[in-house]
Design an enzyme around this catalytic site. Structure first.
Site, mmCIF file in Angstrom:
data_model
loop_
_atom_site.group_PDB
_atom_site.id
_atom_site.type_symbol
_atom_site.label_atom_id
_atom_site.label_comp_id
_atom_site.label_asym_id
_atom_site.label_seq_id
_atom_site.Cartn_x
_atom_site.Cartn_y
_atom_site.Cartn_z
ATOM 1 N N VAL A 89 -33.590 -65.868 21.478
ATOM 2 C CA VAL A 89 -34.922 -65.626 22.063
ATOM 3 C C VAL A 89 -35.967 -66.241 21.139
ATOM 4 C CG1 VAL A 89 -36.533 -63.891 22.944
ATOM 5 C CG2 VAL A 89 -34.120 -63.299 22.705
ATOM 6 N N HIS A 90 -36.775 -67.144 21.660
ATOM 7 C CA HIS A 90 -37.848 -67.672 20.802
ATOM 8 C C HIS A 90 -39.076 -68.160 21.553
ATOM 9 C CE1 HIS A 90 -36.489 -71.582 22.137
ATOM 10 N NE2 HIS A 90 -37.501 -72.137 21.521
#
Ligand code: UDP
Length: 364
Positions: free
Chosen positions: A205-206
Site C-alpha cells: 500500500v503506498h
C-alpha cells in the site's frame, strides 16, 4: 554517437531504467562506434533510502547516476534538469511513467527544446485527483515519441488525437521475464521471512489516496487482519505509508503473528514474493501487473486502474479501500486460475524497440 539524458527518481523508474539501460548496452554491443548511444542518468533524489533506491542500482545493474540531485520538491527538480540540459548537449530526454521526476523532466525538455521520449505513455486512470494522472498527461503532451505498453494505452492516445505513438509493449514485462530466474537463484527472502513452507498473501500500500488517509489505512488494515485469520500476510511497507500511519494501527499489524510486516524489499526479493504468493493485494500499478505476469490473482486497493485488461479478464478485482469488498474479492479470487495472456504486454523486448526507435528519430 547520440547523447541521451534519462530521468529517474522514484523506485519504479529505477527498475524501468534497468530494462532500458540493458537495451542500450545490447545496442552498443551490436553497432559501430559512430552509432553508439551514450546514456547519462540523472537521479532527482525523489526516493533516496537504500531500500527505495540504492539497492536497485546494486542488484539490477543500472548504471550509477552521473547527475545526482537531492530534492523532492518539483520546482527544484525542474531547475536541476534544466541545468543539466544547459550544461551539456543532449539529443533527447528519456522519461518513465508518471512521477514528479517525470513531470520535471518533461517540462525541462520542453523549455530547452530537447525532444522527450515517454515510456509508459497513454495510461489513464480518468481520475484527475491522482497527481500521477496530471503528470502523465503533461508528459504525453510534451513528448515527441509516445511508447505505449498496451492496446488500451494506444487507443487512449489515439482518442486524444496524438501522433507518434509506438506500441512497444511494457518494459516491466521485459524485466519480469529477465529477472524471474535470477530472483529464483539469488533471493533468499522466503527463508529470511520464514514463509518458505506456508501459503501467504502479498500486500503493498503506498498510493497517496490510501497512505495519506487515516480512514483508508484503517479499513485496509482491518481487511488485512481479517484475511490474516485465514492465511499469512506479507506486507513490505512503503516508507510513506509507515510515516503517515497511525502508530496504534501500525503496532497492531506489527504484533499480529500472522502478518509479516517488513521494510521495502529489493526487486529480486519482490519478484520471488510475487511468484510464490497465493494472491496479491496492492494499490501499486507495477505490482498488480507483475501479479498477472506470474499468474497470481490480484485485489486492487483502488477504485480504478490504468491496467484495465487484468480486471476485464477477471484476474483482478477493484476493491477500493473498503474492508468488506476487499475480503469478498479475496474470497472470490483466492482459488481462481489467472488467464495466461502476457502477450497483451508485448514480447519481452519492448526496451530494445524503444532504443531503436529513439535512435532513428534522432538520426532522421
Ligand atoms: N517493489 C519492490 N520492492 C517493494 C515493493 C515494490 O521492488 O518492497 C517493486 C515492484 O516489484 C514493482 C515496483 O516496485 O516493480 C512498483 O513500484 P511502486 O509500487 O512504488 O510504484 P507504482 O508501480 O505504483 O508506480
Amino acid at each position: 554517437m547520440i547523447q541521451l539524458l534519462t530521468i529517474i527518481g522514484a523506485r519504479p523508474q529505477i527498475i524501468k531504467a534497468a530494462a532500458f539501460s540493458r537495451a542500450v548496452a545490447t545496442w552498443n554491443a551490436t553497432h559501430s562506434p559512430s552509432e553508439q548511444i551514450c546514456e547519462t542518468i540523472l537521479h532527482t533524489g525523489q526516493h533516496y533510502d537504500d531500500n527505495m533506491s540504492e539497492v536497485f542500482f546494486r542488484e539490477l545493474g543500472v548504471p550509477s547516476p552521473q547527475i545526482q540531485l537531492h530534492t523532492q520538491l518539483p520546482e527544484e527538480m525542474l531547475s536541476g534538469v534544466e541545468q543539466a540540459l544547459q550544461s551539456a548537449h543532449y539529443d533527447g530526454v528519456v522519461l518513465y511513467g508518471d512521477t514528479n521526476s517525470t513531470l520535471a523532466g518533461a517540462k525541462a525538455a520542453d523549455k530547452m527544446h530537447v525532444p522527450a521520449f515517454h515510456v509508459e505513455a497513454g495510461l489513464r486512470s480518468w481520475n484527475i485527483q491522482m497527481p500521477e494522472e496530471y503528470n502523465r498527461i503533461v508528459a504525453d503532451s510534451i513528448s515527441q515519441l509516445l511508447f505505449t505498453p498496451t492496446d488500451t494505452a494506444t487507443n487512449n492516445l489515439k482518442q486524444e488525437g496524438k501522433e507518434h505513438i509506438i506500441q512497444t509493449g511494457d518494459l516491466m514485462y521485459d524485466n519480469a521475464l529477465w529477472f524471474s530466474d535470477i530472483a529464483e537463484q539469488k533471493s533468499d527472502v522466503l527463508h529470511r521471512l520464514n514463509i518458505a513452507e506456508e501459503p501467504y498473501v502479498l500486500a503493498t500500500v503506498h498510493r497517496q489516496s490510501n497512505a495519506d488517509s487515516e480512514w483508508n489505512m484503517m479499513t485496509i488494515s482491518v481487511a488485512l487482519e481479517r484475511i490474516a485469520e485465514k492465511t499469512k500476510v506479507v506486507l513490505p511497507l512503503h516508507p510513506r505509508t509507515r510515516k503517515e500511519m497511525d502508530g496504534d494501527l501500525l503496532n497492531r499489524l506489527i504484533s499480529n503473528p500472522q502478518i509479516v510486516l517488513t521494510e521495502p524489499v529489493s526487486f529480486l526479493d519482490m519478484i520471488q514474493l510475487e511468484k510464490n504468493a497465493t494472491l496479491v493485494m496492492t494499490d501499486s500499478g507495477g505490482v498488480q501487473k507483475e501479479a498477472f505476469f506470474f499468474g497470481k490473482p490480484c485485489v486492487i486497493l483502488r477504485e480504478e486502474t490504468e491496467w484495465v485488461e487484468i480486471v476485464d479478464c477477471g484476474a483482478a478485482v477493484l476493491a477500493g479501500a473498503d474492508t468488506e469488498r476487499i475480503v469478498r474479492a479475496y474470497e472470490l479470487l483466492i482459488n481462481k486460475p489467472v488467464p495466461q495472456a502476457s502477450q497483451w504486454y508485448g514480447n519481452g523486448h519492448a526496451a530494445e524497440q524503444m532504443v531503436k526507435e529513439i535512435y532513428s528519430a534522432i538520426k532522421h
